[in-house]
Scaffold this active site. Structure first.
Site, PDB file in Angstrom:
ATOM      1  N   ARG A 194     -20.241  16.206  10.722  1.00  0.00           N
ATOM      2  CA  ARG A 194     -19.450  15.175  10.963  1.00  0.00           C
ATOM      3  C   ARG A 194     -19.046  14.965  12.234  1.00  0.00           C
ATOM      4  O   ARG A 194     -19.007  13.851  13.122  1.00  0.00           O
ATOM      5  CB  ARG A 194     -18.260  15.095  10.181  1.00  0.00           C
ATOM      6  CG  ARG A 194     -17.287  16.161  10.303  1.00  0.00           C
ATOM      7  CD  ARG A 194     -16.383  16.468   9.140  1.00  0.00           C
ATOM      8  NE  ARG A 194     -17.143  17.161   8.011  1.00  0.00           N
ATOM      9  CZ  ARG A 194     -16.627  17.721   6.865  1.00  0.00           C
ATOM     10  NH1 ARG A 194     -15.390  17.179   6.842  1.00  0.00           N
ATOM     11  NH2 ARG A 194     -17.407  18.275   6.090  1.00  0.00           N
TER      12      ARG A 194
ATOM     13  N   ASP B   3     -30.628  21.799   7.618  1.00  0.00           N
ATOM     14  CA  ASP B   3     -29.629  21.105   8.025  1.00  0.00           C
ATOM     15  C   ASP B   3     -29.876  19.790   8.703  1.00  0.00           C
ATOM     16  O   ASP B   3     -28.932  19.279   9.303  1.00  0.00           O
ATOM     17  CB  ASP B   3     -28.488  22.055   8.574  1.00  0.00           C
ATOM     18  CG  ASP B   3     -27.095  21.555   8.236  1.00  0.00           C
ATOM     19  OD1 ASP B   3     -27.029  20.587   7.033  1.00  0.00           O
ATOM     20  OD2 ASP B   3     -26.249  21.681   8.662  1.00  0.00           O
TER      21      ASP B   3
ATOM     22  N   LYS C  95     -21.043  31.308   7.230  1.00  0.00           N
ATOM     23  CA  LYS C  95     -21.542  30.870   5.905  1.00  0.00           C
ATOM     24  C   LYS C  95     -21.989  32.587   5.367  1.00  0.00           C
ATOM     25  O   LYS C  95     -22.202  33.576   6.102  1.00  0.00           O
ATOM     26  CB  LYS C  95     -22.818  30.344   6.074  1.00  0.00           C
ATOM     27  CG  LYS C  95     -22.739  29.028   6.316  1.00  0.00           C
ATOM     28  CD  LYS C  95     -23.930  28.087   6.276  1.00  0.00           C
ATOM     29  CE  LYS C  95     -23.778  26.749   6.807  1.00  0.00           C
ATOM     30  NZ  LYS C  95     -23.282  25.921   5.722  1.00  0.00           N
TER      31      LYS C  95
ATOM     32  N   ASP D 151     -17.490  25.261  10.087  1.00  0.00           N
ATOM     33  CA  ASP D 151     -18.538  25.035   9.138  1.00  0.00           C
ATOM     34  C   ASP D 151     -18.749  23.646   8.721  1.00  0.00           C
ATOM     35  O   ASP D 151     -19.519  23.123   7.968  1.00  0.00           O
ATOM     36  CB  ASP D 151     -18.614  25.833   7.816  1.00  0.00           C
ATOM     37  CG  ASP D 151     -20.041  25.687   7.473  1.00  0.00           C
ATOM     38  OD1 ASP D 151     -21.035  25.555   7.958  1.00  0.00           O
ATOM     39  OD2 ASP D 151     -20.181  26.325   6.086  1.00  0.00           O
TER      40      ASP D 151
ATOM     41  N   LYS E   7     -28.256  13.233  10.879  1.00  0.00           N
ATOM     42  CA  LYS E   7     -27.430  14.638  11.145  1.00  0.00           C
ATOM     43  C   LYS E   7     -28.540  15.560  11.792  1.00  0.00           C
ATOM     44  O   LYS E   7     -29.539  15.998  10.851  1.00  0.00           O
ATOM     45  CB  LYS E   7     -26.982  15.081  10.091  1.00  0.00           C
ATOM     46  CG  LYS E   7     -26.191  16.696  10.245  1.00  0.00           C
ATOM     47  CD  LYS E   7     -25.608  17.151   9.156  1.00  0.00           C
ATOM     48  CE  LYS E   7     -25.289  18.752   9.487  1.00  0.00           C
ATOM     49  NZ  LYS E   7     -24.415  19.221   8.325  1.00  0.00           N
TER      50      LYS E   7
ATOM     51  N   ASP F 163     -27.521  25.962  11.040  1.00  0.00           N
ATOM     52  CA  ASP F 163     -26.378  25.830  10.901  1.00  0.00           C
ATOM     53  C   ASP F 163     -25.815  27.097  10.264  1.00  0.00           C
ATOM     54  O   ASP F 163     -26.160  27.404   8.909  1.00  0.00           O
ATOM     55  CB  ASP F 163     -25.779  24.852   9.995  1.00  0.00           C
ATOM     56  CG  ASP F 163     -24.322  24.963   9.798  1.00  0.00           C
ATOM     57  OD1 ASP F 163     -23.600  25.502  10.554  1.00  0.00           O
ATOM     58  OD2 ASP F 163     -23.819  24.189   8.799  1.00  0.00           O
TER      59      ASP F 163
END
Length: 493
Positions: free
Chosen positions: A346, A283, A272, A342, A260, A265
């Site tokens: 994936r 991240d 967030k 968020d 990833k 992010d």
């Protein structure tokens, strides 16, 4: 910053002597030192308990000024990880004494073996010496510490084994620290384009091929899921593909490491909190892990074929950003309902996995990601959560983790969990609801692995630490590098 140059040698003039000491049986071949230790034990100032450190300053006319006693506890209870941690602690004492040269008196632990004992010691010292001071204006002068290694019971035949163990330990420490550096870089300097440039430099240094795809090439590949995540940022996405072919007689066998690569992010429109954003430069810990792993694999010339893929982008807010309620496509063809922006990692991983399978002909997949806070809630900060479709594959990972001390734990993947990510208006939805968040996130990726043997590693806990460990600093830890390397290395034996 301390750089440890570790080599096998006889004891010569050094600033300090480092002695690993077991509670019940350690015979130092030096009468003066033995007498001093016996006095300390009688006074209960030093027992050799695990993690105990005591410094003896020499008063006699001797080449060695300080003797550092490092307690290892009971020999019957020692493990490779305990050795790593003890030697990581010893770094602090070496720094305190400002030692520039240290002699490590080394004896093999019978139950662990010569090479593994030495390897764990060196890893503890090298990993424990890491610091990230790049952006401090008042930089301390870099100090190089030379650690000489020797033991009274190491014969000439074992010298070569020792040197190989040292070389491997130093390489794994170096590539783990490389991953730490990548994670610790702030997002204003480490964004998709700069990460891609850095990986090209790393590939040249360690010996693997790197190809970088820009946003137009990514669009041609129909990687809509990946592109959707990066739409809100002015820093355009990059697909970074690394290739190492060490077994050209078996080109149908290709292990894919998919990391990833969210260089930052914010959560997107599912924003967030400020506290939640502060560490989000980390991240891309999964990307750092696979970059470090393929670097070590290539440098050691392992007889294995490895593809590493990183879909690098930023998840930010703008008029172009994707939104909750959107329905997007994917390279594999499935459609996805976006319920939370968020839950973005994936979405990048599924296109990267599809690319690895369809374009790079991967026969097995390991994806590595700082994916869910639920993994930290369920397993804590030190354990990697694992989802798999093949228990034997997980068994390989577990055995590798025993060697490296990086903890892994298999999560259940019952068929009913899959129902939680089915959408009423698309093929899938990108979150599964309130429960089993780590599992449903992993199984979402599992929808795209096309029946290949697969491991999903959620390193949200161990990838970044806000407290200093024995040989792990605050910040990026390099989680996963050594275990992925060890899994590959075991396949070559």
């Amino acid at each position: 910053m301390y750089n440890f140059l570790v080599k096998k040698s006889k004891c010569t003039e050094t600033d300090a002597l480092l002695i690993p000491y077991f509670e019940e049986k350690t015979n130092i071949p030096n009468e003066e030192i033995n007498n001093k230790i016996n006095i300390l034990k009688k006074k209960e100032q030093f027992k050799g308990s695990y993690g105990e450190i005591f410094n003896i300053t020499r008063t006699t006319d001797d080449n060695i000024q300080d003797i550092i006693l490092l307690g290892l506890g009971k020999e019957t209870e020692i493990t490779k990880e305990k050795i790593r941690r003890a030697f990581g602690k010893a770094v602090n004492e070496i720094k305190r004494l400002k030692s520039k040269s240290v002699f490590l008196r080394f004896d093999s632990v019978e139950a662990i073996g010569l090479e593994n004992t030495l390897k764990a010691m060196v890893e503890g010292l090298a990993l424990g010496s890491y610091s990230f001071n790049k952006y401090k204006s008042d930089k301390k002068e870099e100090v190089e510490v030379t650690v000489h290694i020797g033991g009274h019971n190491i014969n000439e035949e074992e010298v070569e084994l020792c040197e190989k163990a040292i070389d491997e330990a130093m390489l794994l420490s170096e590539t783990t620290c490389l991953a730490r550096d990548l994670v610790n870089e702030p997002a204003n300097n480490m964004y998709p384009e700069t990460l891609a440039k850095e990986v090209k430099n790393i590939g040249s240094k360690y010996g693997f091929e790197v190809e970088v795809f820009d946003e137009n090439q990514i669009e041609e590949l129909k990687m809509e899921s990946f592109l959707s995540v990066g739409k809100g940022s002015d820093n355009l996405p990059r697909l970074i593909v690394m290739r190492y072919f060490g077994d050209k007689d078996n080109m149908d066998q290709r292990l894919a490491l998919v990391g990833k690569g969210l260089t930052y992010d914010s959560g997107g429109y599912s924003l967030k909190t400020n506290a939640g954003m502060v560490t989000m430069k980390a991240d891309m810990g999964g990307a750092a892990s696979v970059i470090g792993a393929i670097s070590a694999i290539a440098k050691r010339n392992l007889k294995i074929n490895v593809i590493a893929v990183v879909a690098a982008c930023e998840n930010l807010i703008s008029g172009h950003a994707y939104k909750p309620g959107d329905i997007i496509g994917s390279m594999e063809g499935k459609t996805i309902e976006i319920l939370n922006t968020d839950a973005e990692g994936r979405l990048t991983l599924i296109d990267a996995v599809t690319y690895a399978i369809e374009k790079e002909k991967a026969s097995e997949i390991i994806d590595v990601a700082t994916l869910t806070g639920a993994a930290v809630v369920s397993l804590g900060e030190d354990v990697t959560a694992v989802i798999t479709n093949k228990d034997e594959f997980y068994g390989e990972l577990r055995e590798a983790s025993y060697e490296t001390g990086e903890k892994v734990w298999q999560m259940p993947s019952f068929e009913d969990y899959g129902k939680l990510i089915k959408s009423n208006i698309a093929d899938l939805k990108n979150i599964g609801g309130k429960y089993a968040g780590t599992i449903t996130a992993g199984l979402f990726i599992g929808e795209f692995i096309q029946n290949k043997p697969w491991l999903h590693l959620d390193i949200a806990g161990p990838a970044f630490s806000e407290k200093k460990g024995d040989y792990c600093p605050t910040g990026g830890t390099g989680a996963g590098v050594r275990t992925l390397y060890e899994l590959a290395n075991r396949r070559c034996k």
